[in-house]
Scaffold this motif. Structure first.
Motif, PDB file in Angstrom:
ATOM      1  N   VAL A 391       0.852  -1.185   0.000  1.00  0.00           N
ATOM      2  CA  VAL A 391       0.000   0.000   0.000  1.00  0.00           C
ATOM      3  C   VAL A 391       0.888   1.235   0.000  1.00  0.00           C
ATOM      4  CG1 VAL A 391      -1.753   1.290   1.257  1.00  0.00           C
ATOM      5  CG2 VAL A 391      -1.828  -1.219   1.209  1.00  0.00           C
ATOM      6  N   ILE A 392       0.668   2.107  -1.001  1.00  0.00           N
ATOM      7  CA  ILE A 392       1.432   3.360  -1.109  1.00  0.00           C
ATOM      8  C   ILE A 392       0.607   4.482  -0.500  1.00  0.00           C
ATOM      9  CG2 ILE A 392       2.604   4.935  -2.660  1.00  0.00           C
ATOM     10  CD1 ILE A 392       3.793   2.139  -2.641  1.00  0.00           C
ATOM     11  N   LYS A 393       1.241   5.221   0.381  1.00  0.00           N
ATOM     12  CA  LYS A 393       0.567   6.329   1.046  1.00  0.00           C
ATOM     13  C   LYS A 393       1.364   7.606   0.806  1.00  0.00           C
ATOM     14  CE  LYS A 393      -0.994   7.901   5.600  1.00  0.00           C
ATOM     15  NZ  LYS A 393      -1.048   7.569   7.052  1.00  0.00           N
ATOM     16  N   VAL A 404       9.636   5.891   2.431  1.00  0.00           N
ATOM     17  CA  VAL A 404       9.908   5.368   3.775  1.00  0.00           C
ATOM     18  C   VAL A 404       9.000   4.158   3.992  1.00  0.00           C
ATOM     19  CG1 VAL A 404       9.786   5.803   6.256  1.00  0.00           C
ATOM     20  CG2 VAL A 404      10.574   7.612   4.701  1.00  0.00           C
ATOM     21  N   ILE A 405       9.616   3.019   4.328  1.00  0.00           N
ATOM     22  CA  ILE A 405       8.834   1.810   4.591  1.00  0.00           C
ATOM     23  C   ILE A 405       8.324   1.888   6.027  1.00  0.00           C
ATOM     24  CG2 ILE A 405       8.847  -0.704   4.743  1.00  0.00           C
ATOM     25  CD1 ILE A 405      11.096  -0.700   2.657  1.00  0.00           C
ATOM     26  N   ASP A 436      -8.343 -22.896   8.390  1.00  0.00           N
ATOM     27  CA  ASP A 436      -8.120 -21.573   8.961  1.00  0.00           C
ATOM     28  C   ASP A 436      -7.401 -20.665   7.976  1.00  0.00           C
ATOM     29  OD1 ASP A 436      -9.204 -22.293  11.509  1.00  0.00           O
ATOM     30  OD2 ASP A 436      -7.330 -23.345  11.941  1.00  0.00           O
ATOM     31  N   GLU A 437      -7.772 -19.407   8.023  1.00  0.00           N
ATOM     32  CA  GLU A 437      -7.098 -18.406   7.201  1.00  0.00           C
ATOM     33  C   GLU A 437      -6.605 -17.281   8.105  1.00  0.00           C
ATOM     34  OE1 GLU A 437      -8.233 -15.179   3.754  1.00  0.00           O
ATOM     35  OE2 GLU A 437      -8.983 -17.246   3.536  1.00  0.00           O
ATOM     36  N   TYR A 438      -5.288 -17.071   8.046  1.00  0.00           N
ATOM     37  CA  TYR A 438      -4.665 -15.984   8.798  1.00  0.00           C
ATOM     38  C   TYR A 438      -4.306 -14.894   7.788  1.00  0.00           C
ATOM     39  CZ  TYR A 438      -4.136 -19.818  12.129  1.00  0.00           C
ATOM     40  OH  TYR A 438      -4.364 -20.885  12.969  1.00  0.00           O
ATOM     41  N   ASN A 439      -5.024 -13.791   7.848  1.00  0.00           N
ATOM     42  CA  ASN A 439      -4.873 -12.748   6.839  1.00  0.00           C
ATOM     43  C   ASN A 439      -3.482 -12.114   6.885  1.00  0.00           C
ATOM     44  OD1 ASN A 439      -7.519 -13.054   5.952  1.00  0.00           O
ATOM     45  ND2 ASN A 439      -8.292 -11.666   7.541  1.00  0.00           N
ATOM     46  N   PRO A 440      -2.946 -11.775   5.709  1.00  0.00           N
ATOM     47  CA  PRO A 440      -1.657 -11.077   5.684  1.00  0.00           C
ATOM     48  C   PRO A 440      -1.814  -9.640   6.153  1.00  0.00           C
ATOM     49  CG  PRO A 440      -2.570 -11.215   3.484  1.00  0.00           C
ATOM     50  CD  PRO A 440      -3.484 -12.015   4.359  1.00  0.00           C
ATOM     51  N   VAL A 441      -0.713  -9.041   6.555  1.00  0.00           N
ATOM     52  CA  VAL A 441      -0.691  -7.636   6.962  1.00  0.00           C
ATOM     53  C   VAL A 441      -0.026  -6.844   5.837  1.00  0.00           C
ATOM     54  CG1 VAL A 441       0.153  -5.970   8.657  1.00  0.00           C
ATOM     55  CG2 VAL A 441      -0.599  -8.242   9.404  1.00  0.00           C
ATOM     56  N   ASP A 442      -0.697  -5.819   5.368  1.00  0.00           N
ATOM     57  CA  ASP A 442      -0.197  -5.056   4.227  1.00  0.00           C
ATOM     58  C   ASP A 442       1.166  -4.445   4.496  1.00  0.00           C
ATOM     59  OD1 ASP A 442      -2.507  -5.647   2.862  1.00  0.00           O
ATOM     60  OD2 ASP A 442      -3.517  -3.751   3.373  1.00  0.00           O
ATOM     61  N   ARG A 443       1.982  -4.387   3.391  1.00  0.00           N
ATOM     62  CA  ARG A 443       3.261  -3.661   3.424  1.00  0.00           C
ATOM     63  C   ARG A 443       2.967  -2.197   3.114  1.00  0.00           C
ATOM     64  NH1 ARG A 443       7.793  -2.827  -0.372  1.00  0.00           N
ATOM     65  NH2 ARG A 443       9.760  -2.937   0.819  1.00  0.00           N
ATOM     66  N   LEU A 444       3.331  -1.312   4.021  1.00  0.00           N
ATOM     67  CA  LEU A 444       2.962   0.093   3.904  1.00  0.00           C
ATOM     68  C   LEU A 444       4.199   0.946   3.619  1.00  0.00           C
ATOM     69  CD1 LEU A 444       0.728   2.228   4.120  1.00  0.00           C
ATOM     70  CD2 LEU A 444       1.188   2.353   6.579  1.00  0.00           C
ATOM     71  N   ILE A 445       4.106   1.721   2.508  1.00  0.00           N
ATOM     72  CA  ILE A 445       5.221   2.601   2.105  1.00  0.00           C
ATOM     73  C   ILE A 445       4.695   4.026   1.994  1.00  0.00           C
ATOM     74  CG2 ILE A 445       6.926   3.121   0.331  1.00  0.00           C
ATOM     75  CD1 ILE A 445       6.862   0.194  -0.463  1.00  0.00           C
ATOM     76  N   ARG A 446       5.396   4.939   2.651  1.00  0.00           N
ATOM     77  CA  ARG A 446       5.057   6.360   2.514  1.00  0.00           C
ATOM     78  C   ARG A 446       5.971   6.983   1.447  1.00  0.00           C
ATOM     79  NH1 ARG A 446       6.269   9.447   6.665  1.00  0.00           N
ATOM     80  NH2 ARG A 446       7.355   7.931   7.977  1.00  0.00           N
TER      81      ARG A 446
END
Length: 458
Positions: A391-393, A404-405, A436-446
């Motif tokens: 995700v680009i912010k 910046v990550i 079971d499904e364990y959702n991933p956590v988004d990679r966030l970049i500013r």
């Protein structure tokens, strides 16, 4: 009828008539004497103390002297088995209204209508007329004294317990509890005080039978499953929570067909129950909350239950996989929301114990060990990795084009879990447990969008 029989009958009637006449004359004479006396009528007593023939003042003095001597000694004796306790009059502000009793003694045979007066005079002449005591006492003080005595007798009930010993088990018998019924004891004392003094009364003690008796454990002969997880004892808050939750399920008996509820035994994870704030996952993000670490206890229990081949009634996976159990073998819980439940599907009682030592938590399940029981294994299959999104912010505080990550993100997983049974190394049964499904956590970049101001043209 024969003349002889008639004569006998007439003689008997004449005899009874003579007795009646003498009785009537006697009662009439005595009653006449009653009418002219100014003293208390003969035959009147107050709790065994004769006051007949006395004036009101003389009767009061006699009663005051008599009961004054009695009240120098213990007023109440409470007993239970081989124990006894004494209560004095001063402890409960006890007193007797002797003046009122003397006045009431004088009124016997002088009050009410003619029939009531004749009846009371008759009773006084031939049977004695006894007046009940008129007592005064402080009910709150009496209750307080009995409550204090009750604390010496009360005993908490204790369950029978079971522990492993040299490959077998040892059973510690139950302790029957004792609970003094203070209200009933006080009521018994008061009832007796109103009739006679001093009072000797039994403590009203109720027996309290604990839920688990030694007879409930006699068929249990060993451990049928156990599971151990590890934690960081340097995290004191989390360690405290693990210890509290583990203690709550220690020594629990589950009968055949009965469903065990983790939340019902552990209770709310609140500060007033001793729980502390510790790290937890909330909506996939690490945060702090009351009772952090309790899920490790429920997950450890879940794995022990799986190995004991018991039935799973309710279980929910975490949003993110915890590190203390294999993927797909966790069981999260939350107050009034998520619970872990299992059913004892065996034909015998099972008994849970927990142990927290060093950095390890172990849950043991005791039961009746059956010959030729299959080996239980938990396996995962169809494991898939779910890659996180990027995700680009835009960030207007960063220079244009600078990145910046903020978060590296985390992979997610999909996994299916089975319980399989083996005999002589061969699979004889396979049971689907969960997907079971364990959702991933988004990679966030500013990414910076800040532009530098243009220099003025020359």
């Amino acid at each position: 009828m024969e003349p002889v029989a008639i004569k006998r009958k007439n003689n008997l009637m004449l005899f009874l008539l003579i007795i009646f006449l003498f009785t009537a004359i006697s009662f009439g004479a005595t009653n006449a004497a009653f009418m002219v006396t100014q003293n208390i009528y003969h035959g009147v007593t107050v709790e065994g103390v004769p006051v007949g023939g006395l004036t009101i003042q003389e009767a009061e003095r006699r009663l005051r002297t008599h009961f004054g001597e009695r009240l120098k000694h213990p007023l109440i004796e409470l007993v239970y088995e081989n124990n006894k306790w004494e209560i004095t009059a001063s402890q409960i502000d006890f007193s007797i209204d002797t003046a009122s009793l003397a006045r009431k003694a004088y009124q016997v045979g002088r009050r009410g209508g003619i029939l009531q007066r004749l009846r009371e005079r008759y009773l006084a002449i031939y049977h004695s007329y006894t007046l009940p005591l008129e007592i005064s006492y402080n009910h709150e003080k009496l209750q307080a004294v009995v409550t204090k005595i009750a604390k010496e007798v009360n005993r908490d009930a204790q369950n029978a317990s079971l522990a492993q010993h040299k490959g077998g088990v040892t059973i510690t018998p139950e302790i029957i509890g004792l609970k003094v019924n203070v209200a009933q004891t006080v009521a018994d004392i008061v009832s007796k005080m109103n009739r006679s003094l001093p009072v000797r009364s039994e403590l009203a003690v109720e027996k309290v039978v604990p839920p688990i008796l030694a007879q409930d454990l006699v068929a249990i002969d060993g451990i049928i499953a156990a599971y151990t997880t590890q934690f960081d004892p340097r995290d004191e808050n989390r360690t405290q929570n693990i210890q509290l939750a583990a203690k709550s399920i220690n020594g629990v008996l589950v009968r055949p067909g009965q469903v065990f509820s983790f939340n019902a035994h552990v209770g709310p994870r609140l500060a007033e129950n001793g729980y502390r704030e510790a790290p937890v996952f909330v909506d996939g993000r690490l945060s702090t909350d009351w009772g952090g670490g309790v899920c490790q206890v429920s997950s450890t229990l879940y794995n022990a239950v799986l190995l004991a081949d018991l039935g799973i009634e309710e279980r929910t996976a975490h949003f993110r996989p915890p590190g203390y159990v294999p993927l797909g073998q966790d069981a999260t819980v939350a107050d009034n929301q998520l619970d872990f439940k299992f059913r004892n599907t065996t034909a015998n009682n099972i008994y849970l114990t927990t142990e927290v030592t060093g950095n390890q938590l172990t849950v043991y399940i005791f039961g009746k060990r059956m010959p030729n029981s299959p080996e239980i294994r938990i396996i995962t299959a169809d494991k898939q990795i779910l890659e996180p999104k990027t995700v680009i912010k835009q960030d207007p505080t960063l220079e244009m084009g600078k990145e910046v990550i903020e978060s590296e993100g985390q992979k997610g997983y999909q996994v299916t879990t089975y319980r399989i049974k083996l005999r002589n190394g061969q699979e004889i049964a396979r049971e689907f447990l969960a997907s079971d499904e364990y959702n991933p956590v988004d990679r966030l970049i500013r990414v910076g969008t800040k532009t530098s101001p243009k220099e003025p043209s020359k």
